[in-house]
Structures are given as C-alpha cells and as structure tokens.
Design an enzyme around this catalytic site. Sequence first.
Site, PDB file in Angstrom:
ATOM      1  N   CYS A  43       0.825  -1.215   0.000  1.00 37.86           N
ATOM      2  CA  CYS A  43       0.000   0.000   0.000  1.00 37.86           C
ATOM      3  C   CYS A  43       0.856   1.261   0.000  1.00 37.86           C
ATOM      4  CB  CYS A  43      -0.942  -0.014   1.197  1.00 37.86           C
ATOM      5  SG  CYS A  43      -1.782   1.559   1.433  1.00 37.86           S
ATOM      6  N   CYS A  48      -1.286   1.701  -3.230  1.00 40.00           N
ATOM      7  CA  CYS A  48      -2.297   2.753  -3.073  1.00 40.00           C
ATOM      8  C   CYS A  48      -1.717   4.169  -2.995  1.00 40.00           C
ATOM      9  CB  CYS A  48      -3.106   2.534  -1.790  1.00 40.00           C
ATOM     10  SG  CYS A  48      -3.459   0.821  -1.427  1.00 40.00           S
ATOM     11  N   LYS A  51       0.334   5.351  -6.111  1.00 40.41           N
ATOM     12  CA  LYS A  51      -0.654   5.360  -7.202  1.00 40.41           C
ATOM     13  C   LYS A  51      -1.551   6.590  -7.116  1.00 40.41           C
ATOM     14  CE  LYS A  51      -4.511   4.106  -6.457  1.00 40.41           C
ATOM     15  NZ  LYS A  51      -5.072   2.787  -6.321  1.00 40.41           N
ATOM     16  N   TYR A 178      -8.484  -3.482 -11.528  1.00 44.45           N
ATOM     17  CA  TYR A 178      -8.210  -2.212 -10.842  1.00 44.45           C
ATOM     18  C   TYR A 178      -6.919  -1.569 -11.346  1.00 44.45           C
ATOM     19  CZ  TYR A 178     -11.092  -3.281  -6.583  1.00 44.45           C
ATOM     20  OH  TYR A 178     -12.070  -3.548  -5.678  1.00 44.45           O
ATOM     21  N   GLU A 182      -6.486   1.776 -13.633  1.00 43.64           N
ATOM     22  CA  GLU A 182      -5.966   2.965 -12.958  1.00 43.64           C
ATOM     23  C   GLU A 182      -4.709   3.490 -13.666  1.00 43.64           C
ATOM     24  OE1 GLU A 182      -7.667   2.182  -8.445  1.00 43.64           O
ATOM     25  OE2 GLU A 182      -5.571   1.740  -8.828  1.00 43.64           O
ATOM     26  N   HIS A 435     -27.510  21.334  -2.226  1.00 49.22           N
ATOM     27  CA  HIS A 435     -27.578  21.938  -3.544  1.00 49.22           C
ATOM     28  C   HIS A 435     -26.629  23.122  -3.677  1.00 49.22           C
ATOM     29  CE1 HIS A 435     -29.461  22.830  -7.361  1.00 49.22           C
ATOM     30  NE2 HIS A 435     -29.547  24.095  -7.013  1.00 49.22           N
ATOM     31  N   GLU A 440     -26.432  15.255  -4.822  1.00 48.42           N
ATOM     32  CA  GLU A 440     -27.849  15.441  -4.513  1.00 48.42           C
ATOM     33  C   GLU A 440     -28.729  14.523  -5.359  1.00 48.42           C
ATOM     34  OE1 GLU A 440     -29.723  19.262  -5.651  1.00 48.42           O
ATOM     35  OE2 GLU A 440     -27.819  19.745  -6.628  1.00 48.42           O
TER      36      GLU A 440
HETATM   37  P1  NDP Z   1      -7.539  -7.920 -10.813  1.00 43.01           P
HETATM   38  O1  NDP Z   1      -7.770  -9.317 -10.381  1.00 43.01           O
HETATM   39  O2  NDP Z   1      -8.451  -6.837 -10.401  1.00 43.01           O
HETATM   40  O3  NDP Z   1      -7.466  -7.885 -12.405  1.00 43.01           O
HETATM   41  C1  NDP Z   1      -6.656  -8.753 -13.132  1.00 43.01           C
HETATM   42  C2  NDP Z   1      -6.928  -8.528 -14.596  1.00 43.01           C
HETATM   43  O4  NDP Z   1      -5.999  -9.261 -15.390  1.00 43.01           O
HETATM   44  C3  NDP Z   1      -8.308  -8.992 -15.014  1.00 43.01           C
HETATM   45  O5  NDP Z   1      -8.806  -8.102 -15.966  1.00 43.01           O
HETATM   46  C4  NDP Z   1      -8.021 -10.364 -15.621  1.00 43.01           C
HETATM   47  O6  NDP Z   1      -8.944 -10.742 -16.602  1.00 43.01           O
HETATM   48  C5  NDP Z   1      -6.684 -10.115 -16.268  1.00 43.01           C
HETATM   49  N1  NDP Z   1      -5.910 -11.333 -16.424  1.00 43.01           N
HETATM   50  C6  NDP Z   1      -5.663 -12.303 -15.520  1.00 43.01           C
HETATM   51  N2  NDP Z   1      -4.878 -13.265 -16.042  1.00 43.01           N
HETATM   52  C7  NDP Z   1      -4.610 -12.900 -17.305  1.00 43.01           C
HETATM   53  C8  NDP Z   1      -3.867 -13.483 -18.354  1.00 43.01           C
HETATM   54  N3  NDP Z   1      -3.241 -14.650 -18.196  1.00 43.01           N
HETATM   55  N4  NDP Z   1      -3.813 -12.832 -19.535  1.00 43.01           N
HETATM   56  C9  NDP Z   1      -4.456 -11.655 -19.700  1.00 43.01           C
HETATM   57  N5  NDP Z   1      -5.180 -11.060 -18.751  1.00 43.01           N
HETATM   58  C10 NDP Z   1      -5.260 -11.674 -17.557  1.00 43.01           C
HETATM   59  O7  NDP Z   1      -6.031  -7.652 -10.399  1.00 43.01           O
HETATM   60  P2  NDP Z   1      -5.177  -6.334 -10.260  1.00 43.01           P
HETATM   61  O8  NDP Z   1      -3.790  -6.795 -10.498  1.00 43.01           O
HETATM   62  O9  NDP Z   1      -5.697  -5.232 -11.106  1.00 43.01           O
HETATM   63  O10 NDP Z   1      -5.377  -5.923  -8.750  1.00 43.01           O
HETATM   64  C11 NDP Z   1      -5.132  -6.868  -7.708  1.00 43.01           C
HETATM   65  C12 NDP Z   1      -5.981  -6.565  -6.493  1.00 43.01           C
HETATM   66  O11 NDP Z   1      -5.447  -5.429  -5.835  1.00 43.01           O
HETATM   67  C13 NDP Z   1      -7.419  -6.193  -6.799  1.00 43.01           C
HETATM   68  O12 NDP Z   1      -8.246  -7.312  -6.888  1.00 43.01           O
HETATM   69  C14 NDP Z   1      -7.785  -5.313  -5.644  1.00 43.01           C
HETATM   70  O13 NDP Z   1      -8.293  -6.103  -4.613  1.00 43.01           O
HETATM   71  C15 NDP Z   1      -6.482  -4.691  -5.243  1.00 43.01           C
HETATM   72  N6  NDP Z   1      -6.405  -3.295  -5.694  1.00 43.01           N
HETATM   73  C16 NDP Z   1      -7.298  -2.374  -5.218  1.00 43.01           C
HETATM   74  C17 NDP Z   1      -7.255  -1.071  -5.629  1.00 43.01           C
HETATM   75  C18 NDP Z   1      -8.263  -0.110  -5.124  1.00 43.01           C
HETATM   76  O14 NDP Z   1      -8.920  -0.398  -4.135  1.00 43.01           O
HETATM   77  N7  NDP Z   1      -8.465   1.035  -5.783  1.00 43.01           N
HETATM   78  C19 NDP Z   1      -6.233  -0.595  -6.575  1.00 43.01           C
HETATM   79  C20 NDP Z   1      -5.354  -1.637  -7.022  1.00 43.01           C
HETATM   80  C21 NDP Z   1      -5.442  -2.929  -6.589  1.00 43.01           C
HETATM   81  P3  NDP Z   1     -10.361 -11.462 -16.243  1.00 43.01           P
HETATM   82  O15 NDP Z   1     -11.285 -10.376 -15.792  1.00 43.01           O
HETATM   83  O16 NDP Z   1     -10.756 -12.066 -17.545  1.00 43.01           O
HETATM   84  O17 NDP Z   1     -10.066 -12.474 -15.203  1.00 43.01           O
END
Ligand code: NDP
Length: 452
Positions: A43, A48, A51, A178, A182, A435, A440
């Site tokens: 984080c 976080c 970022k 995410y 982002e 407002h 709102e």
């Molecule tokens: P996520 O699990 O959110 O997303 C992973 C993405 O990668 C998905 O779109 C997935 O596709 C894709 N993917 C997975 N495997 C492959 C592959 N082999 N080839 C191509 N695409 C693939 O993971 P993140 O890394 O973005 O984030 C990890 C975690 O960190 C989040 O789940 C969240 O909990 C936390 N986080 C929270 C934030 C916040 O609160 N703002 C900010 C950043 C992270 P598919 O959908 O098809 O599975």
Amino acid sequence: MSQFDYDLFVIGGGSGGVRAGRIAAEHGARVALAEEYRMGGTCVIRGCVPKKLMVYASGYPGQIHDAQQYGWEATAGRFDWSKFRGKLDAELDRLEGAYRGNLGRSGVTVYDQRAVLSDPHRVTLADGQSFSAAHILVATGGWPFVPDFPGSDLVMTSNEVFKLDEQPESVLVVGGGYIACEFAGIFNGLGTKVTQFYRGAQILRGFDDEARGHVADAMRARGIDLHVGCNVMEVKQVEGGLWVKATNGMEQVFSKVLYATGRVPNSAGLGLEEAGVVLGRNGEIKVDDYSQTNIPSIYAVGDVTDRVNLTPVAIREGHAFADTVFGGTPRKTDHELIPSAVFTQPELGTVGLTEEEARDAGPIEIYAAAFRPMQTLFAGHDERVMMKLIVCGNTRKVLGVHLVGDHAGELIQLAGVAVKMGATKEDFDATVAVHPTMAEELVTLKTPVRTA
Ligand code: NDP
C-alpha cells in the site's frame, strides 16, 4: 516468564502486519516484526499511496484545460517526471519512517530481513538468528502475477512502474482490473500514449455492468486506445522499445509494456507447508473467521489470505487478530458491504450488490441517472456522471450503490455508511438534497428506470 522469546512474531511489515503488531504490543504482548523490503508494504511503497499521488499528478492537465474555459490564462507546460519522482521518493521515505516510528513507540522490535517459519513456534531470519514465539502472524501480502509467454521477462508490473527513470512515450497496459485501468488513466493524463488490452468482453469484471460500460466509454473518450477481446502473444526487444504481437493481429512497438494481470498470495518459500499450514489452490493461506490457520499458533491476515484484498480490510483483520489473541476480546472481521473505489479517470465508487448479483436475490428496482455535472459542462465537457441505486422490492433496502464520476471514491465512503446501516430508498428520499452538488442526485431519484 514465558517459555518463548516473543509472544508474537509478525512476518511482513505491510498494512495488516504493522497494525496487528502495534495493537498486540499495546495489549502488553512482547512483539517482533520482520520485513525483508521496506516498512509499509504494498500500500505505502508500491501501491495505493504512490498510485494515488500519480492519479493527482495526472489530473492537472485536464484541470488547467478547464481553468482556461473558466477564464484563466493558464498552460500546462511539460511534466517533469524526475521532479515528481524525487518528491514521490521523499514522501515514501517519510511514510516509511512514520510506520517504523509508530512500531518503535509501541515497543515492537523490528528485524529488517526476511523471516521464514522453522516450525509452528519458531522463525528463522535470513542472517541465521532464530526466535521462538507463542504466536506467529503471516502478513506477507501478494505479488504481481505475469503469465508465461514469449518475452514475458521484458514487461514491467506495478512493482516497477513507480521506479521508471523517465516517462514512457507510449505504454501498453495489459489487464482489465483495478490496477490496469488505474494506470491506463494515469499515463493517459500525464500525456503518454496509452493502449490497453483486455482479454474479456468488458473491463472491470465483477463490478456493475452499467458502471463498467460507463467507465470504459469515458476512458476511450479521454484518449485511451482500449481493445477488448485481445491479448498479447509475444513481446520482443527492438530498437526504440518493445514490439508486441497481439491475438487480434495487431503488431506495434511500445516504449513500455505494463502487466496488471492480477496478484497472487505471497506464501511460497516461507516454510508454511513444512509447518503443516493448509494453503489453497492459488497459494492463499486458509484461515477461519478469526484469521487462525489449521495450526493453532499460526495466524494470517491481508492479501496472503486472499479474502478481500484491500488495505483497510487487512488493517481490520490485523486489529481483530490482536484484540482476539492478546486483548481478551475475540472478534471477527466483517467482510460484508465493503465500499471501495477504483481510481480510474473518472473514478468508480461502489458498495453492495451489482444489478446482476441483485437480480438473483429477489425482486429489485433500479434507480439511475446519467447527467453532465455543472462544473465540467461549463468547461465544455460531454462526460456524464453515473449514479445508480439497487433497491430491494420487498424490504426497500438499498442493496447497492454505484457511482462513476469525479470524487466517486469520496462519495461512496458516505453512501457506504447508509447502506451498511440498512438504509431504505425512503431513507435516501427523506434526506434533503445538498444543492448544488452532484451527490444530490442520490436523494432525488424519483422513479425506477427498470425492475427485475
Ligand atoms: P484484478 O484481479 O483486479 O485484475 C486482473 C486482470 O488481469 C483482469 O482483468 C483479468 O482478466 C486479467 N488477467 C488475468 N490473467 C490474465 C492473463 N493470463 N492474460 C491476460 N489477462 C489476464 O487484479 P489487479 O492486479 O488489477 O489488482 C489486484 C488486487 O489489488 C485487486 O483485486 C484489488 O483487490 C487490489 N487493488 C485495489 C485497488 C483499489 O482499491 N483502488 C487498486 C489496485 C489494486 P479477467 O477479468 O478475464 O479475469
């Protein structure tokens, strides 16, 4: 005197481990904590915090453009990546120092090295020192996952992105979660040319479908070249960058390729299996509601348990663990109705059920509005804010709130209080509008746009 060197040994100095260690020490426990990298964990050091600072940095060109529309003579000029990097590094140093200081003040002994379990009551440090502990807490977080493909060693992850020496001219972001969304927004705002590949039909799988579509449309309108149903086949180093061949036949050279294809629990090589701890299919440590593993002296909190992978959840799990084991007040962490935000541009804020999930749970009414807020409309933007309430047809409770727009992360925190309290649609209606604000709209949604 206890037979153990420590009452608690924490492995991992991130959000969950630090909170658990501090609270346990404040309850009177003799606590040690080992961290192999930098105090603060994902984080603070590579997640976080940096970022969000990059999100802020990337928002200024748009604000300067809008300022011109409001009558200001202003120009954005050039973004000085190295100046920003220097300030970012200094800020992370400050925060790391604060974490370390807080641990010290609570009386926690810190070891700046890797620790692994040698048995259910013993940890061994990288330098060979070994300590016994009545309880061991594993809070080692997660690690970016990069799939195997030709050239996978050439791409970067969110671990490296904060350390780039210069701003890339172009970047390919792979993933639709995410982190991918982002960073697509961050680089786009900073002026890097951004292409994004997502393998599925729509980004942000798991979020409300309408909200996903709204974010995707806005990301494209802001200049991100988003390709869905598309993945990388091969990456090669060429002069001027990385050549990428995609499943849709596209071949292009990018300065950098950022993989954000999920994270995996950081549980390998810690001696967990040898100590008899049960791991799940993805390496996640299996725990009960009190964060206890199948080995009574070993607990785990945060992303390494792969429950809800968010910093505030890890903090709560760590706190509940310390109160349970050392404070004489056993309590579970509540994982229901957790509000969260994705810091895309525009932001997505969400709490509760999506429309798709709620449909399976009984009769629902959907209240929604998509409108152009006055601030950006005045500046000549077409982008709409989306606000959506999912209401249970039987109990009238608001089951979910989904917001897309500037400050959605701030707004959802407060909507989350109402939803957590069990507010009904009529409670929202009974609240007088503030407002003129965007929020709102949440209390003036009169008729359902559909029922299901
Ligand atoms: P996520 O699990 O959110 O997303 C992973 C993405 O990668 C998905 O779109 C997935 O596709 C894709 N993917 C997975 N495997 C492959 C592959 N082999 N080839 C191509 N695409 C693939 O993971 P993140 O890394 O973005 O984030 C990890 C975690 O960190 C989040 O789940 C969240 O909990 C936390 N986080 C929270 C934030 C916040 O609160 N703002 C900010 C950043 C992270 P598919 O959908 O098809 O599975």
